[in-house]
Design an enzyme around this catalytic site. Structure first.
Site, short mmCIF file in Angstrom:
data_model
loop_
_atom_site.label_atom_id
_atom_site.label_comp_id
_atom_site.label_asym_id
_atom_site.label_seq_id
_atom_site.Cartn_x
_atom_site.Cartn_y
_atom_site.Cartn_z
N ARG A 1 0.78 -1.17 -0.15
CA ARG A 1 0.08 0.00 -0.03
C ARG A 1 0.78 1.37 0.06
NH1 ARG A 1 -5.11 -0.81 0.28
NH2 ARG A 1 -5.64 1.31 0.73
N CYS B 1 -26.24 -13.52 -6.37
CA CYS B 1 -25.58 -11.99 -6.46
C CYS B 1 -26.59 -11.45 -7.49
CB CYS B 1 -24.00 -12.15 -6.63
SG CYS B 1 -23.68 -12.85 -8.23
N ASP C 1 -18.93 -4.46 -8.77
CA ASP C 1 -17.80 -3.97 -8.75
C ASP C 1 -16.58 -4.57 -9.22
OD1 ASP C 1 -16.19 -1.88 -7.80
OD2 ASP C 1 -15.47 -2.92 -5.90
#
Length: 426
Positions: free
Chosen positions: A140, A276, A292
């Site tokens: 990150r 889903c 997404d």
């Protein structure tokens, strides 16, 4: 226009743009779907179209509508944008309806003004953090390759100072998966009471046949967590959670989900839901995608400026997309004792073949089975405690009693009417 059942929309106010450059991020490349001339800014005009449609579509089917803001990094869109969004939500508020907002952020831009706004408007904030500094900063990093840990740490302190409700989201990769206790202990130290873990499974087209997985033309990149390590990570965190007596004090999404499904409640995570398709994504220009994780031309449902939101979500294509999650499960999954706690995980990760040659087996299957199997006895005790009118944390008291010195002639602490020597003390 209303819909047949509630749905959720992940809103991308700045598209895939981000001020970090995390090497495992699957979303940064989505910028390539749009012209480089785009400023990737969701406009007030699109908000004015989207917000009332979203509220109306869900109104009366649910007493709460949640606006979920993600990226990229959503705070890049600026505080003024979110202040305007709140005003538009208020404008279209309906009687008896609760409107909530959540935002997933890397925390880099959080300052006093942001923290004050988030508190005043009761945002639930998700902070991305991958563990202590050395583990977090491994992947990150910012555009210059520098770690973001210090900025995240500062953001969490500000949120705490202003009393903002937050949870933590940790991406589990090939490195931090080796340190479940360190990761868990650090997340606790931040004050996080609600913890989410997301396993990274990152694929690319294979270059060498030796890298193929069960005959599939894809390979898993080195930073992805292996099935074995994913299972070990979950079990390591679970062990720390129990030993630290954190049951009922700290809530971990995977553990809550497992207990809920054992008690015949639906999964609280879309990854483990039977179907889903009820969580779509809206890009900065109003494009609506199936999910997404499926932001691509093949899964573009339409655009909010020219199509009705409810029609897109209820389209034949989207319904099939949702039902395919269960309908394409291999026979091995359908026969698995843990089916209702798993349902084959996210379709994007179903890249293996079974021993019988069936496709669509989840890459992390082995890890989940190991975790479900080894923790089953403890979750069964929690289930029984709740069904008896108690709490899941009651098992901690049971464990406390079992460590006390017991005479062989004392009543057995398990609750039976037998002497200890004739029961558990055999």
């Amino acid at each position: 226009m209303k819909t047949t059942s509630p749905f959720h929309t992940l809103i991308k106010p700045i598209g895939a743009k981000c001020n970090l450059d995390c090497s495992y991020c699957f979303y940064l490349e989505k910028e390539n779907l749009y012209s480089k001339k785009s400023d990737f800014k969701l406009t007030q005009e699109i908000l004015e179209k989207f917000i009332p449609e979203y509220i109306e579509a869900n109104y009366q089917l649910s007493n709460e509508v949640n606006f979920g803001w993600q990226g990229g990094e959503p705070t890049l869109r600026g505080l003024d944008f979110f202040e305007e969004a709140i005003l538009i939500q208020t404008k279209y508020q309906r009687p008896g309806l609760t409107i909530t907002n959540s935002i997933q952020t890397n925390g880099v831009l959080i300052d006093d003004k942001w923290a004050k706004f988030l508190k005043e408007n009761q945002f639930l904030v998700g902070i991305s953090i991958d563990g202590p500094e050395d583990l977090h900063d491994l992947y990150r990093v910012d555009k210059a390759g520098k770690g973001s840990f210090k900025a995240v740490e500062s953001a969490i302190k500000l949120l705490t100072q202003f009393g903002v409700e937050f949870n933590t989201l940790t991406v589990v990769n090939s490195v931090n998966a080796e340190h479940p206790q360190r990761v868990y202990d650090h997340l606790k130290s931040t004050g996080s009471k609600f913890i989410q873990f997301i396993p990274i499974v990152d694929m690319a087209e294979y270059q060498n046949p030796c890298e193929m997985i069960s005959g599939q033309s894809k390979r898993v990149l080195p930073h992805s967590v292996s099935p074995k390590k994913w299972g070990e990570f979950l079990m390591g965190v679970f062990s720390s959670w129990i030993k630290s007596r954190d049951v009922g004090e700290i809530f971990i999404q995977q553990f809550d989900m497992r207990l809920a499904t054992m008690m015949d409640y639906p999964a609280t995570i879309c990854v483990h839901a039977k179907y889903c398709g009820r969580s779509v994504a809206m890009e900065h220009n109003g494009d609506i995608y199936s999910c997404d994780h499926y932001v691509s031309e093949d899964y573009l449902l339409g655009n909010i400026e020219k199509d009705q939101l409810a029609d897109m979500v209820n389209s034949e294509f989207q319904n099939k997309f949702g039902f395919d999650k269960f309908d394409t499960l291999p026979t091995q999954c359908l026969k698995c004792e843990f089916l209702k706690s798993c349902y084959g995980t996210c379709p994007k990760d179903r890249i293996l073949t079974t021993k019988d040659g069936d496709e669509n087996l989840a890459y992390l299957c082995r890890g989940y089975i190991d975790f479900f199997t080894q923790t089953k006895p403890t979750f069964m005790k929690m289930k029984k405690a709740i069904e008896s009118g108690g709490l899941a944390s009651d098992i901690l008291e049971e464990g406390k009693k079992s460590t006390q010195k017991i005479s062989k002639n004392d009543p057995c602490p398990c609750g039976s009417k037998k002497q200890f020597k004739r029961c558990c003390g055999k």
